[in-house]
Design a protein around this motif. Sequence first.
Motif, PDB file in Angstrom:
ATOM      1  N   THR A  67     -87.107 -32.062   0.661  1.00 28.02           N
ATOM      2  CA  THR A  67     -88.410 -32.331   0.050  1.00 28.02           C
ATOM      3  C   THR A  67     -89.136 -31.024  -0.240  1.00 28.02           C
ATOM      4  N   TRP A  68     -89.134 -30.107   0.704  1.00 27.31           N
ATOM      5  CA  TRP A  68     -89.796 -28.818   0.518  1.00 27.31           C
ATOM      6  C   TRP A  68     -89.108 -28.009  -0.578  1.00 27.31           C
ATOM      7  N   ASP A  69     -87.768 -28.003  -0.593  1.00 23.85           N
ATOM      8  CA  ASP A  69     -87.020 -27.292  -1.636  1.00 23.85           C
ATOM      9  C   ASP A  69     -87.399 -27.809  -3.022  1.00 23.85           C
ATOM     10  N   ASN A  70     -87.566 -29.124  -3.147  1.00 26.59           N
ATOM     11  CA  ASN A  70     -87.959 -29.709  -4.425  1.00 26.59           C
ATOM     12  C   ASN A  70     -89.377 -29.278  -4.807  1.00 26.59           C
ATOM     13  N   LEU A  71     -90.283 -29.236  -3.831  1.00 23.94           N
ATOM     14  CA  LEU A  71     -91.648 -28.767  -4.109  1.00 23.94           C
ATOM     15  C   LEU A  71     -91.648 -27.333  -4.615  1.00 23.94           C
ATOM     16  N   VAL A  72     -90.862 -26.481  -3.980  1.00 22.14           N
ATOM     17  CA  VAL A  72     -90.786 -25.076  -4.385  1.00 22.14           C
ATOM     18  C   VAL A  72     -90.151 -24.963  -5.774  1.00 22.14           C
ATOM     19  N   GLN A  73     -89.120 -25.745  -6.029  1.00 21.69           N
ATOM     20  CA  GLN A  73     -88.483 -25.724  -7.348  1.00 21.69           C
ATOM     21  C   GLN A  73     -89.480 -26.158  -8.430  1.00 21.69           C
ATOM     22  N   ASN A  74     -90.232 -27.205  -8.175  1.00 21.75           N
ATOM     23  CA  ASN A  74     -91.237 -27.658  -9.134  1.00 21.75           C
ATOM     24  C   ASN A  74     -92.350 -26.621  -9.307  1.00 21.75           C
ATOM     25  N   PHE A  75     -92.702 -25.945  -8.231  1.00 21.57           N
ATOM     26  CA  PHE A  75     -93.692 -24.878  -8.303  1.00 21.57           C
ATOM     27  C   PHE A  75     -93.173 -23.752  -9.198  1.00 21.57           C
ATOM     28  N   HIS A  76     -91.901 -23.406  -9.047  1.00 18.02           N
ATOM     29  CA  HIS A  76     -91.286 -22.389  -9.903  1.00 18.02           C
ATOM     30  C   HIS A  76     -91.289 -22.848 -11.365  1.00 18.02           C
ATOM     31  N   ILE A  77     -90.962 -24.100 -11.608  1.00 17.60           N
ATOM     32  CA  ILE A  77     -90.935 -24.647 -12.968  1.00 17.60           C
ATOM     33  C   ILE A  77     -92.319 -24.581 -13.602  1.00 17.60           C
ATOM     34  N   THR A  78     -93.331 -25.032 -12.881  1.00 16.57           N
ATOM     35  CA  THR A  78     -94.679 -25.038 -13.469  1.00 16.57           C
ATOM     36  C   THR A  78     -95.215 -23.618 -13.645  1.00 16.57           C
ATOM     37  N   THR A  79     -94.879 -22.709 -12.742  1.00 19.63           N
ATOM     38  CA  THR A  79     -95.272 -21.309 -12.914  1.00 19.63           C
ATOM     39  C   THR A  79     -94.633 -20.744 -14.179  1.00 19.63           C
ATOM     40  N   SER A  80     -93.364 -21.012 -14.371  1.00 20.74           N
ATOM     41  CA  SER A  80     -92.659 -20.550 -15.571  1.00 20.74           C
ATOM     42  C   SER A  80     -93.250 -21.164 -16.829  1.00 20.74           C
ATOM     43  N   MET A  81     -93.633 -22.424 -16.752  1.00 19.98           N
ATOM     44  CA  MET A  81     -94.224 -23.085 -17.918  1.00 19.98           C
ATOM     45  C   MET A  81     -95.554 -22.435 -18.310  1.00 19.98           C
ATOM     46  N   VAL A  82     -96.388 -22.143 -17.336  1.00 21.93           N
ATOM     47  CA  VAL A  82     -97.686 -21.516 -17.630  1.00 21.93           C
ATOM     48  C   VAL A  82     -97.469 -20.139 -18.252  1.00 21.93           C
ATOM     49  N   LEU A  83     -96.581 -19.360 -17.673  1.00 20.77           N
ATOM     50  CA  LEU A  83     -96.306 -18.029 -18.210  1.00 20.77           C
ATOM     51  C   LEU A  83     -95.682 -18.113 -19.607  1.00 20.77           C
ATOM     52  N   SER A  84     -94.821 -19.075 -19.828  1.00 22.72           N
ATOM     53  CA  SER A  84     -94.181 -19.241 -21.130  1.00 22.72           C
ATOM     54  C   SER A  84     -95.176 -19.692 -22.183  1.00 22.72           C
ATOM     55  N   ASN A  85     -96.139 -20.480 -21.777  1.00 23.29           N
ATOM     56  CA  ASN A  85     -97.211 -20.888 -22.690  1.00 23.29           C
ATOM     57  C   ASN A  85     -97.907 -19.638 -23.225  1.00 23.29           C
ATOM     58  N   ILE A  86     -98.282 -18.749 -22.324  1.00 19.75           N
ATOM     59  CA  ILE A  86     -98.972 -17.511 -22.710  1.00 19.75           C
ATOM     60  C   ILE A  86     -98.062 -16.604 -23.536  1.00 19.75           C
ATOM     61  N   MET A  87     -96.808 -16.465 -23.129  1.00 18.34           N
ATOM     62  CA  MET A  87     -95.880 -15.575 -23.843  1.00 18.34           C
ATOM     63  C   MET A  87     -95.601 -16.068 -25.262  1.00 18.34           C
ATOM     64  N   ALA A  88     -95.409 -17.356 -25.429  1.00 16.20           N
ATOM     65  CA  ALA A  88     -95.155 -17.893 -26.768  1.00 16.20           C
ATOM     66  C   ALA A  88     -96.368 -17.676 -27.668  1.00 16.20           C
ATOM     67  N   ARG A  89     -97.545 -17.884 -27.118  1.00 14.38           N
ATOM     68  CA  ARG A  89     -98.763 -17.727 -27.901  1.00 14.38           C
ATOM     69  C   ARG A  89     -99.050 -16.273 -28.246  1.00 14.38           C
ATOM     70  N   SER A  90     -98.819 -15.379 -27.309  1.00 18.05           N
ATOM     71  CA  SER A  90     -99.151 -13.970 -27.565  1.00 18.05           C
ATOM     72  C   SER A  90     -97.998 -13.225 -28.230  1.00 18.05           C
ATOM     73  N   VAL A  91     -96.835 -13.221 -27.605  1.00 25.03           N
ATOM     74  CA  VAL A  91     -95.720 -12.402 -28.083  1.00 25.03           C
ATOM     75  C   VAL A  91     -95.128 -12.953 -29.381  1.00 25.03           C
ATOM     76  N   VAL A  92     -94.905 -14.257 -29.443  1.00 20.22           N
ATOM     77  CA  VAL A  92     -94.258 -14.833 -30.625  1.00 20.22           C
ATOM     78  C   VAL A  92     -95.277 -15.105 -31.730  1.00 20.22           C
ATOM     79  N   ARG A  93     -96.340 -15.807 -31.418  1.00 13.60           N
ATOM     80  CA  ARG A  93     -97.314 -16.194 -32.446  1.00 13.60           C
ATOM     81  C   ARG A  93     -98.162 -15.021 -32.919  1.00 13.60           C
TER      82      ARG A  93
END
Length: 177
Positions: A67-93
Amino acid sequence: MSKTKLTLTYLNEDDRAYGLAGMVISLASLDAISRISEVSLDADGPMVEFSHEYYFPGSPTISPKATWDNLVQNFHITTSMVLSNIMARSVVRMKEEAPSDILKEIYSIVEQEGKDTCALEDDEIENLYNNALARTRRLFHNPRLHPAIDEFARVISRRRSLSGMEIRDELHLLQLL
């Protein structure tokens, strides 16, 4: 390109489409695309609706470590999503580096969430954040991917919402999957 200041709020619909495209591409790069049920540019709340696979209910038959491993994995996923949101908007767009003040603000949010949600220590949070940031920088600073990311943002703008299967189909057509 205009020198519009990137913020955590979306500047316009185009900015929103690039942010959503970035989040989806991040999930694809993490082999977690199956965790999306649907995305919607017009959503009042979160633009990404996760599938049941993302939500891992606790159960007496599932070990606390799993259960904890899944929480950490989801935390990693959402952290990556937030950073990717910013990177796509700034670096690509916008063809600019992601603003350091926004990355610092994101880090403080990630830091608090890591403590509250996963009971992670400061060094664990910093390591996870730095790994996610390095991964998203490599992904969105790759100029060969920019045309496909641009096209995916246009697809999102045109279609407005996509199911998980439609996302996979579009990413496959763009050779991002």
